[in-house]
Design a protein around this motif. Structure first.
Motif, short mmCIF file in Angstrom:
data_model
loop_
_atom_site.label_atom_id
_atom_site.label_comp_id
_atom_site.label_asym_id
_atom_site.label_seq_id
_atom_site.Cartn_x
_atom_site.Cartn_y
_atom_site.Cartn_z
N TYR A 103 0.82 -1.21 0.00
CA TYR A 103 0.00 0.00 0.00
C TYR A 103 0.86 1.26 0.00
CZ TYR A 103 -4.09 -2.91 0.52
OH TYR A 103 -5.08 -3.82 0.29
N ALA A 104 2.03 1.20 0.61
CA ALA A 104 2.94 2.35 0.57
C ALA A 104 3.43 2.59 -0.86
CB ALA A 104 4.12 2.12 1.50
N ASN A 105 3.76 1.50 -1.57
CA ASN A 105 4.20 1.64 -2.97
C ASN A 105 3.08 2.16 -3.85
OD1 ASN A 105 6.74 0.67 -2.33
ND2 ASN A 105 6.29 -1.44 -2.93
N LEU A 106 1.87 1.68 -3.61
CA LEU A 106 0.71 2.14 -4.38
C LEU A 106 0.51 3.64 -4.18
CD1 LEU A 106 -1.80 1.45 -6.11
CD2 LEU A 106 -2.99 0.91 -3.98
N GLU A 107 0.56 4.08 -2.94
CA GLU A 107 0.36 5.50 -2.64
C GLU A 107 1.50 6.35 -3.20
OE1 GLU A 107 -0.37 8.27 1.34
OE2 GLU A 107 -1.04 6.16 1.30
N ALA A 108 2.72 5.84 -3.12
CA ALA A 108 3.86 6.59 -3.64
C ALA A 108 3.78 6.77 -5.16
CB ALA A 108 5.16 5.88 -3.27
N TYR A 110 0.99 6.83 -7.14
CA TYR A 110 -0.12 7.63 -7.67
C TYR A 110 -0.49 8.84 -6.81
CZ TYR A 110 -0.72 3.85 -10.97
OH TYR A 110 -0.51 2.93 -11.97
N GLY A 111 0.00 8.89 -5.59
CA GLY A 111 -0.32 10.01 -4.73
C GLY A 111 -1.71 9.98 -4.13
N VAL A 112 -2.40 8.86 -4.29
CA VAL A 112 -3.73 8.68 -3.72
C VAL A 112 -3.59 7.90 -2.42
CG1 VAL A 112 -6.06 7.76 -4.08
CG2 VAL A 112 -4.74 8.64 -6.03
N PRO A 113 -4.12 8.39 -1.30
CA PRO A 113 -3.97 7.66 -0.04
C PRO A 113 -4.50 6.24 -0.14
CG PRO A 113 -4.81 9.87 0.37
CD PRO A 113 -4.83 9.68 -1.12
N ALA A 114 -3.75 5.31 0.46
CA ALA A 114 -4.17 3.92 0.45
C ALA A 114 -5.54 3.75 1.08
CB ALA A 114 -3.15 3.07 1.19
N ALA A 255 -15.54 9.04 1.44
CA ALA A 255 -14.66 10.00 2.09
C ALA A 255 -14.58 9.78 3.60
CB ALA A 255 -15.15 11.43 1.79
N ILE A 256 -15.72 9.53 4.21
CA ILE A 256 -15.75 9.31 5.66
C ILE A 256 -15.03 8.03 6.04
CG2 ILE A 256 -17.28 8.80 7.60
CD1 ILE A 256 -19.33 10.71 6.22
N MET A 257 -15.31 6.95 5.34
CA MET A 257 -14.65 5.68 5.66
C MET A 257 -13.15 5.75 5.43
SD MET A 257 -17.22 2.58 4.59
CE MET A 257 -17.42 3.09 2.90
N ALA A 258 -12.73 6.41 4.36
CA ALA A 258 -11.30 6.53 4.11
C ALA A 258 -10.59 7.26 5.24
CB ALA A 258 -11.07 7.26 2.79
N ALA A 259 -11.21 8.32 5.73
CA ALA A 259 -10.62 9.06 6.85
C ALA A 259 -10.54 8.19 8.10
CB ALA A 259 -11.43 10.31 7.13
N ARG A 260 -11.56 7.39 8.34
CA ARG A 260 -11.55 6.50 9.49
C ARG A 260 -10.51 5.39 9.34
NH1 ARG A 260 -17.47 4.43 10.54
NH2 ARG A 260 -16.32 3.25 12.14
N ILE A 261 -10.35 4.87 8.16
CA ILE A 261 -9.34 3.84 7.92
C ILE A 261 -7.93 4.42 8.16
CG2 ILE A 261 -8.25 2.43 6.12
CD1 ILE A 261 -11.11 2.08 4.95
N ALA A 262 -7.74 5.65 7.70
CA ALA A 262 -6.43 6.30 7.88
C ALA A 262 -6.14 6.58 9.34
CB ALA A 262 -6.38 7.59 7.06
#
Length: 263
Positions: A103-108, A110-114, A255-262
């Motif tokens: 997930y770190a490689n994926l985010e790096a 494309y710049g989209v948070p995992a 958006a809400i779930m992504a913030a909670r996952i992060a």
């Protein structure tokens, strides 16, 4: 380059040639297929795709689902509860924790948070546990034939036939009720535009989790995702989440779930 040319051809087909006559029930579907085969030929579809088109059948379940999308009428709280937001968040956190390098490689790249990608994955298919039970070609051609949203689905139907020509899918490929494919439920034209061979095996296969998640991140980046910018309502990247799904309640939930996952 040929792929992009075919996509452009798809967009112009209905205006460059006589469009197949749409309908509102099964009675005209076989006649429509014969007309649509001429459009497909003009768009560069080959014999494999045309044979798959000929074998499609009217998908009544798809029509019923398309005309009865009640979940998007729920309040946000109801929608989150019905879709199992708490479970998606808990499982999403575990997925990232269990494979942090991926997930770190994926985010790096494309710049989209995992967390955003994981939220979409959980919402769309419960992390790949249910990717659909409908014949993709029958579903997508039925929607292209149906007068309600023919203009929207016709390019996707042509793209599905192109994917058959390429060997990416077959006449028997199973997906979601509206013809979506894989872990994050791409419509066929989006597979062609945004699909990524994430695992490097030379094939874009959205039933492969790596390919699907890389393709999802690529979709969001190509739609204008700005690395480092926020993605809640009112923030810059929320408009990109809106490109993923047209339903407001769905957009808010992601958006809400992504913030909670992060966290």
């Amino acid at each position: 380059m040929r792929t992009m040319a075919l996509i452009a051809t798809f967009a112009l087909t209905s205006t460059a040639a006589a469009a197949a006559t749409c309908g509102n029930d099964a009675s005209g579907f076989n006649s429509w297929k014969q007309q649509f085969a001429q459009e497909a030929t003009a768009a560069g579809i080959g014999q494999r795709g045309l044979a798959a088109l000929a074998n499609t059948s009217y998908a009544q379940r798809t029509i019923n689902a398309d005309r009865n999308q009640i979940s998007f009428r729920y309040s946000l709280d109801e929608f989150m509860r019905i879709r199992g937001a708490d479970t998606i968040v808990a499982q999403g956190r575990r997925k990232i924790a269990n494979n942090p390098t991926f997930y770190a490689n994926l985010e790096a790249r494309y710049g989209v948070p995992a967390s955003v990608i994981v939220a979409i994955h959980g919402m769309e298919t419960a992390f790949g546990n249910f990717m659909g039970d409908s014949n993709v070609l029958s579903a997508i051609t039925t929607l292209a034939y149906d007068c309600r949203r023919s203009d929207f689905f016709t390019p996707h139907a042509l793209a599905a036939l192109q994917l058959v020509d390429q060997g990416s899918i077959s006449a028997n490929t199973i997906g979601a009720m509206h013809g979506e494919l894989g872990h994050t439920q791409f419509l066929p034209a989006n597979v062609i535009r945004y699909g990524v061979d994430g695992d490097g095996n030379g094939v874009v296969d959205l039933t492969n989790q790596t390919d699907a998640l890389y393709s999802t991140a690529n979709f969001l980046r190509q739609k204008g995702w700005q690395p480092g910018q926020g993605y809640q309502e009112g923030e810059r990247n929320y408009a990109v989440i809106q490109q993923w799904n047209a339903a407001g309640v769905y957009q808010k939930a992601i958006a809400i779930m992504a913030a909670r996952i992060a966290g």
